[in-house]
Design a protein around this motif. Structure first.
Motif, mmCIF file in Angstrom:
data_model
loop_
_atom_site.group_PDB
_atom_site.id
_atom_site.type_symbol
_atom_site.label_atom_id
_atom_site.label_comp_id
_atom_site.label_asym_id
_atom_site.label_seq_id
_atom_site.Cartn_x
_atom_site.Cartn_y
_atom_site.Cartn_z
ATOM 1 N N THR A 10 0.942 -1.150 -0.101
ATOM 2 C CA THR A 10 0.046 0.055 -0.059
ATOM 3 C C THR A 10 1.127 1.447 -0.030
ATOM 4 O O THR A 10 2.144 1.201 0.302
ATOM 5 N N GLY A 11 0.255 2.280 -0.587
ATOM 6 C CA GLY A 11 1.084 3.767 -0.426
ATOM 7 C C GLY A 11 1.292 4.268 -1.721
ATOM 8 O O GLY A 11 0.874 3.665 -2.591
ATOM 9 N N PRO A 12 2.351 5.229 -1.871
ATOM 10 C CA PRO A 12 2.489 5.637 -3.036
ATOM 11 C C PRO A 12 3.167 4.971 -3.865
ATOM 12 O O PRO A 12 3.839 3.803 -3.612
ATOM 13 N N GLN A 13 3.318 5.284 -5.256
ATOM 14 C CA GLN A 13 4.065 4.386 -6.134
ATOM 15 C C GLN A 13 5.365 3.998 -5.452
ATOM 16 O O GLN A 13 6.001 5.086 -5.258
ATOM 17 N N GLY A 14 5.798 2.814 -5.695
ATOM 18 C CA GLY A 14 7.214 2.469 -5.300
ATOM 19 C C GLY A 14 7.201 1.897 -3.817
ATOM 20 O O GLY A 14 8.311 1.467 -3.523
ATOM 21 N N SER A 15 6.197 2.233 -3.079
ATOM 22 C CA SER A 15 5.991 1.882 -1.743
ATOM 23 C C SER A 15 6.352 0.536 -1.189
ATOM 24 O O SER A 15 5.588 -0.223 -1.889
ATOM 25 N N ARG A 16 6.863 0.164 -0.213
ATOM 26 C CA ARG A 16 7.063 -1.188 0.112
ATOM 27 C C ARG A 16 6.084 -1.431 1.424
ATOM 28 O O ARG A 16 6.343 -2.485 2.201
ATOM 29 N N GLU A 17 5.439 -0.432 1.899
ATOM 30 C CA GLU A 17 4.501 -0.646 3.036
ATOM 31 C C GLU A 17 3.495 -1.589 2.824
ATOM 32 O O GLU A 17 3.193 -1.928 1.537
ATOM 33 N N SER A 18 3.248 -2.582 3.631
ATOM 34 C CA SER A 18 2.335 -3.573 3.586
ATOM 35 C C SER A 18 1.194 -3.570 4.518
ATOM 36 O O SER A 18 0.894 -4.408 5.220
ATOM 37 N N ASN A 19 0.170 -2.501 4.776
ATOM 38 C CA ASN A 19 -0.765 -2.252 5.565
ATOM 39 C C ASN A 19 -1.840 -2.965 4.766
ATOM 40 O O ASN A 19 -2.814 -2.165 4.239
ATOM 41 N N CYS A 20 -2.012 -4.359 4.427
ATOM 42 C CA CYS A 20 -2.953 -5.273 3.420
ATOM 43 C C CYS A 20 -3.052 -6.223 4.057
ATOM 44 O O CYS A 20 -2.129 -6.886 4.749
ATOM 45 N N THR A 21 -4.064 -7.222 3.362
ATOM 46 C CA THR A 21 -4.220 -8.544 3.847
ATOM 47 C C THR A 21 -4.384 -9.276 2.530
ATOM 48 O O THR A 21 -5.249 -8.806 1.553
ATOM 49 N N ILE A 22 -3.860 -10.298 2.480
ATOM 50 C CA ILE A 22 -4.190 -11.242 1.511
ATOM 51 C C ILE A 22 -4.967 -12.460 1.905
ATOM 52 O O ILE A 22 -4.407 -13.372 2.814
ATOM 53 N N THR A 23 -6.124 -13.064 1.182
ATOM 54 C CA THR A 23 -6.479 -14.165 1.631
ATOM 55 C C THR A 23 -6.660 -15.285 0.539
ATOM 56 O O THR A 23 -7.313 -14.959 -0.709
ATOM 57 N N PRO A 24 -6.088 -16.345 0.621
ATOM 58 C CA PRO A 24 -5.842 -17.117 -0.654
ATOM 59 C C PRO A 24 -7.423 -17.783 -0.787
ATOM 60 O O PRO A 24 -8.086 -18.018 0.410
#
Length: 184
Positions: free
Chosen positions: A109-123
């Motif tokens: 998540t975040g601006p272009q190129g961000s490596r912030e990971s304030n997200c969830t993946i559900t398989p």
């Protein structure tokens, strides 16, 4: 659509809008070429909406798969970073063809190129994931999912080759009232 990559090369994609809906009904839209980008305008200038609105954007982007030492690599921007408005909720789904097993996944998540990971993946089985941002996204912030699958999982037409020049689109394209499927 073109994306510049770190090697000073470009990835050039073809974008096809399949459908855009709001509250289950088709929504008018226009896709406007602006150099290496395309701007999607949804709705009618003569109609004012209020309250929370949910749009589903269904689109096809191709070719899309990059070869990577770890396998085939797909990076999907579920909510782009060039949007001048916030998103109270950003979600999306990626479903790969039957038999293509997702071996690794990450979201950002975040601006272009961000490596912030304030997200969830559900398989969702071996070949699909649901992704959501954990918080609202401010303007110019996106939600991206990166997937790794076994090498050579797709037909040759699916693979994108970096180019020395960006693809440009300057002529407005009016796609009428169809529909699209990315929730954002």
């Amino acid at each position: 659509i073109s994306t510049q990559i770190s090697e000073g090369k470009y990835l050039n994609y073809d974008l096809l809008i399949n459908a855009i809906t709001r509250a289950g009904a088709n929504e008018p839209y226009q896709l406007i070429g602006q150099g290496a980008y395309q701007r999607l305008k949804i709705g009618s200038a003569s109609k004012t909406l209020s309250g929370v609105q949910t749009y589903v954007i269904d689109y096809t982007l191709s070719p899309f798969v990059r070869k990577d030492p770890a396998g085939d690599y797909l990076s999907v921007n579920l909510h782009g970073t060039n949007w001048d408005f916030s998103a109270q909720q950003a979600t999306g789904s990626v479903t790969l063809p039957d038999g293509v097993k997702i071996e690794d996944q990450k979201c950002y998540t975040g601006p272009q190129g961000s490596r912030e990971s304030n997200c969830t993946i559900t398989p969702k089985g071996e070949n699909a994931v649901d992704v959501r941002a954990n918080d609202a996204l401010p303007p110019n912030s996106g939600l991206t999912v990166d997937l790794i699958v076994p090498a050579n999982s797709f037909g040759e037409a699916a693979y994108i080759t970096p180019s020395d020049t960006p693809k440009t689109v300057e002529t407005p394209i009016d796609w009428g009232a169809l529909g699209l499927m990315i929730a954002g």
